[in-house]
Motif scaffolding. Sequence first.
Motif, PDB file in Angstrom:
ATOM      1  N   ARG A 200      51.113  34.531 -17.758  1.00 34.61           N
ATOM      2  CA  ARG A 200      50.587  33.161 -17.860  1.00 34.61           C
ATOM      3  C   ARG A 200      49.108  33.126 -17.533  1.00 34.61           C
ATOM      4  O   ARG A 200      48.321  32.419 -18.179  1.00 34.61           O
ATOM      5  CB  ARG A 200      51.358  32.231 -16.920  1.00 34.61           C
ATOM      6  N   LEU A 201      48.697  33.891 -16.515  1.00 31.25           N
ATOM      7  CA  LEU A 201      47.285  33.924 -16.140  1.00 31.25           C
ATOM      8  C   LEU A 201      46.433  34.525 -17.252  1.00 31.25           C
ATOM      9  O   LEU A 201      45.377  33.979 -17.600  1.00 31.25           O
ATOM     10  CB  LEU A 201      47.086  34.712 -14.845  1.00 31.25           C
ATOM     11  N   VAL A 202      46.865  35.649 -17.810  1.00 33.06           N
ATOM     12  CA  VAL A 202      46.087  36.304 -18.866  1.00 33.06           C
ATOM     13  C   VAL A 202      45.925  35.371 -20.064  1.00 33.06           C
ATOM     14  O   VAL A 202      44.839  35.244 -20.632  1.00 33.06           O
ATOM     15  CB  VAL A 202      46.749  37.632 -19.281  1.00 33.06           C
ATOM     16  N   GLU A 203      46.998  34.700 -20.450  1.00 27.19           N
ATOM     17  CA  GLU A 203      46.930  33.776 -21.582  1.00 27.19           C
ATOM     18  C   GLU A 203      45.987  32.613 -21.290  1.00 27.19           C
ATOM     19  O   GLU A 203      45.165  32.242 -22.129  1.00 27.19           O
ATOM     20  CB  GLU A 203      48.336  33.257 -21.905  1.00 27.19           C
ATOM     21  N   TYR A 204      46.116  32.044 -20.082  1.00 26.38           N
ATOM     22  CA  TYR A 204      45.277  30.897 -19.711  1.00 26.38           C
ATOM     23  C   TYR A 204      43.807  31.305 -19.602  1.00 26.38           C
ATOM     24  O   TYR A 204      42.917  30.621 -20.130  1.00 26.38           O
ATOM     25  CB  TYR A 204      45.770  30.322 -18.384  1.00 26.38           C
ATOM     26  N   ALA A 205      43.542  32.430 -18.932  1.00 27.01           N
ATOM     27  CA  ALA A 205      42.159  32.881 -18.766  1.00 27.01           C
ATOM     28  C   ALA A 205      41.539  33.227 -20.116  1.00 27.01           C
ATOM     29  O   ALA A 205      40.365  32.952 -20.353  1.00 27.01           O
ATOM     30  CB  ALA A 205      42.113  34.092 -17.833  1.00 27.01           C
ATOM     31  N   GLY A 206      42.336  33.806 -21.018  1.00 29.99           N
ATOM     32  CA  GLY A 206      41.823  34.114 -22.346  1.00 29.99           C
ATOM     33  C   GLY A 206      41.392  32.860 -23.090  1.00 29.99           C
ATOM     34  O   GLY A 206      40.337  32.837 -23.734  1.00 29.99           O
ATOM     35  N   ARG A 207      42.211  31.805 -22.980  1.00 36.27           N
ATOM     36  CA  ARG A 207      41.843  30.534 -23.630  1.00 36.27           C
ATOM     37  C   ARG A 207      40.590  29.941 -23.010  1.00 36.27           C
ATOM     38  O   ARG A 207      39.707  29.427 -23.727  1.00 36.27           O
ATOM     39  CB  ARG A 207      43.000  29.532 -23.520  1.00 36.27           C
ATOM     40  N   MET A 208      40.494  29.999 -21.684  1.00 40.80           N
ATOM     41  CA  MET A 208      39.330  29.434 -20.997  1.00 40.80           C
ATOM     42  C   MET A 208      38.049  30.167 -21.385  1.00 40.80           C
ATOM     43  O   MET A 208      37.021  29.541 -21.689  1.00 40.80           O
ATOM     44  CB  MET A 208      39.540  29.499 -19.481  1.00 40.80           C
ATOM     45  N   HIS A 209      38.085  31.486 -21.381  1.00 39.90           N
ATOM     46  CA  HIS A 209      36.887  32.256 -21.720  1.00 39.90           C
ATOM     47  C   HIS A 209      36.499  32.056 -23.177  1.00 39.90           C
ATOM     48  O   HIS A 209      35.317  31.986 -23.514  1.00 39.90           O
ATOM     49  CB  HIS A 209      37.109  33.736 -21.412  1.00 39.90           C
ATOM     50  N   SER A 210      37.485  31.965 -24.062  1.00 38.59           N
ATOM     51  CA  SER A 210      37.194  31.733 -25.476  1.00 38.59           C
ATOM     52  C   SER A 210      36.540  30.368 -25.681  1.00 38.59           C
ATOM     53  O   SER A 210      35.582  30.230 -26.450  1.00 38.59           O
ATOM     54  CB  SER A 210      38.482  31.827 -26.302  1.00 38.59           C
ATOM     55  N   ALA A 211      37.062  29.352 -24.976  1.00 39.12           N
ATOM     56  CA  ALA A 211      36.492  28.006 -25.091  1.00 39.12           C
ATOM     57  C   ALA A 211      35.050  27.983 -24.590  1.00 39.12           C
ATOM     58  O   ALA A 211      34.178  27.340 -25.191  1.00 39.12           O
ATOM     59  CB  ALA A 211      37.350  27.013 -24.311  1.00 39.12           C
ATOM     60  N   ARG A 212      34.777  28.686 -23.499  1.00 35.75           N
ATOM     61  CA  ARG A 212      33.409  28.723 -22.962  1.00 35.75           C
ATOM     62  C   ARG A 212      32.469  29.447 -23.924  1.00 35.75           C
ATOM     63  O   ARG A 212      31.298  29.075 -24.067  1.00 35.75           O
ATOM     64  CB  ARG A 212      33.408  29.407 -21.593  1.00 35.75           C
ATOM     65  N   LEU A 213      32.968  30.496 -24.571  1.00 32.35           N
ATOM     66  CA  LEU A 213      32.146  31.218 -25.525  1.00 32.35           C
ATOM     67  C   LEU A 213      31.790  30.343 -26.716  1.00 32.35           C
ATOM     68  O   LEU A 213      30.640  30.324 -27.163  1.00 32.35           O
ATOM     69  CB  LEU A 213      32.895  32.472 -26.001  1.00 32.35           C
ATOM     70  N   LEU A 214      32.749  29.563 -27.195  1.00 27.14           N
ATOM     71  CA  LEU A 214      32.484  28.656 -28.301  1.00 27.14           C
ATOM     72  C   LEU A 214      31.475  27.576 -27.902  1.00 27.14           C
ATOM     73  O   LEU A 214      30.577  27.228 -28.674  1.00 27.14           O
ATOM     74  CB  LEU A 214      33.788  28.002 -28.766  1.00 27.14           C
ATOM     75  N   ASP A 215      31.626  27.050 -26.679  1.00 26.24           N
ATOM     76  CA  ASP A 215      30.693  26.031 -26.190  1.00 26.24           C
ATOM     77  C   ASP A 215      29.271  26.566 -26.109  1.00 26.24           C
ATOM     78  O   ASP A 215      28.297  25.842 -26.344  1.00 26.24           O
ATOM     79  CB  ASP A 215      31.127  25.519 -24.816  1.00 26.24           C
TER      80      ASP A 215
END
Length: 208
Positions: A190-205
Amino acid sequence: MGSEHSDTTADPGSAGVGADADLALKILVAGGFGVGKTTLVGAVSEIRPLRTEERLSERGQYVDDIAAVERKTTTTVAMDFGRITIRAGLSLYLFGTPGQDRFWFLWDELTQGSLGAVVLADTRRLEDCFPAVDYFEHRHIPFVVAVNCFAGSRAFGAQEVARALDLDHGTPVVLCDARDRDSGKEVLIRLVEYAGRMHSARLLDSVR
């Protein structure tokens, strides 16, 4: 060892579960004193975990509040270390942090190069995990709260725990048994999936 792990986690945005290249990610396991951090690392690790535990002394009882963990006889004084393979090509290096205030100077070193953190919580003394929650929120480090379901403790739902901790919207709360390997592995996924989404969103921003 620390520098090697930091290098492998230089691009946390690539933590997607579908990535093909071999990937080793650094994960912290944090929380209050006696909440089950050492137990979780030991339960999921596929190697013999490295532990830096010392016996609780009579003098230490004046510093560490063991009222809620009377059976605890040792304490982590530096870190715990373990490793687990989530799937072919994806391994996690686990670093368990010491829970007492006087060892928090180690946290800044341990967090370097990490993908995210698991904050273990005990509903009998939920306030003990507030410092860890604040630490990761203020540093924008993705984390999940894993409620360690101790025998005899009152059962609370994930949403109740999230409200009690005043978590940011979307921060995952997972119920677990730190002694059980499958339960602990599910928390880490769950952590890996959540952290992956968070980092991807920050990269897009950052590129908009």
